[in-house]
Enzyme design. Sequence first.
Site: not given
Ligand code: ARG
Length: 475
Positions: A286, A299, A334
């Site tokens: 600390s 933690e 993603k």
């Molecule tokens: N970067 C886009 C994604 O991850 C790719 C697909 C884009 N497709 C489209 N019809 N605009 O989904």
Amino acid sequence: MTSSSKPWEHAKASGSEEDPLAARFVASLDYDKRLYKHDIRGSKAHAAMLEKVGLITPEDLSAINAGLDEIEQEINEQGEAWPGWKVELEDVHMCVEAALIEKAGDAGRKLHTGRSRNDQVALDLKLWTDEAIAVVLKKIDEVITSFIDLADQYGDIVMPSYTHLQRAQPIVVGGEVFAWVNALARSAQRFYMTHEHRLSNPLGSGAIAGSSLPIDRAMTTEWLDDLTFPTANAIDATASRDIALDFAYALTMTSMWLSRWAEQWIIYATTEFGFITLADTYTTGSSMMPQKQNPDMLELVRGKTGQVYGSLIALLTMCKGLTVGYNRDLQEDKRHLFAAYDAVCDCLDMAAGIVRTTTFNEARIKAGLDKGYLDATSLAEYLVTKGVPFRTAHQIVGRVVGLCEERGVGMLKKLAVADFNAVCNEYNAGDAVGEDVYDWLGPENVVKRYQSAGNAGVSGFEAQLKAWKERLESD
Ligand code: ARG
């Protein structure tokens, strides 16, 4: 930028030219560049198929392959600094393709024949997930192995178990360690998912409806050796993110279990408990209180679970109510999946490190073992062996514990046989107790008496340790 710098110049989708915010808003390059290897792999399979069916020439194919190889090498070497990363191109797919066109000209411009970014990204995500699963499984294995080593070292120590965080029955350290091992092994199973999911190839589904060109999806699938059959429906293949959701769910369950373990050990590391000592590497001081050794890593393992749950909820919410077919919302998948994966990978690595370096304080655990009547259930089971119905035995022991409290002796084994029998007589159980009762009292005796399969005492621990060692050796 000029409109001609986009490889799909006439695409209507690029409404971003006048407004730099729109360009940034629509881009996923920031987080999807980590798919470049998977994207290139998919492109090579696609190009090989295009050549076989006569849609491109052998020369086109060589130029495409050479270009993609160069690009992969450049990105391997330059990473973030690769000049082909251009946010105005939106994503990894367009950046790689644009770089290819620069290198291979018209051959590069043929690569996108019979495919769309919609099936391309679905494939990339699947290939990435497949790899990511292998990584996670290896890391879970590491944690399991560390727990087994820990059990080897400290497994015989007798300790209290807790329900409601109140003292329950005596167990051995190994009994509890294998609780974590089982939970993690089950977590690992969730990553295998369904066959259909893991092995089907979406490439060639196009934007939504497939293609009128004679592309051969079975051939592409053969090229992608870890996939075994083409997806059965082009709309479903481009619209679904089930693979991401299943993976995210498996990650959240792993994280949930790590958080429970972290909490347990945070408690065990307190001055009040003192059951374990964490290695200095995994504690912090600390800035104000010089004596502190805070379990920050545990933690954070607990805390990062919030982010992992958030990713799953984000993915579920993102997919909710979308029309079937690709919608740009799906691009965000993603961001969340990678975040959850990164967090869980870190937590698993941290868990392995902590488990490997933590010591169990036998003397400290032993010193407090006689508190809390851990052997009360054992006494009730002893009475059952003497013919007393369990419900009656439960009442008798409750009364006996009361007697210990009244007399201030604090331990069942401090009572005389006559004391036990006086209570038994109150409940019409006769003189059920004999001298042998003392073999059933005291935590050390109790942990040796458990005989049910999977018990958390000596025999259960030893059986689990043996089974797990055999399993690891056979793997
Ligand atoms: N970067 C886009 C994604 O991850 C790719 C697909 C884009 N497709 C489209 N019809 N605009 O989904």
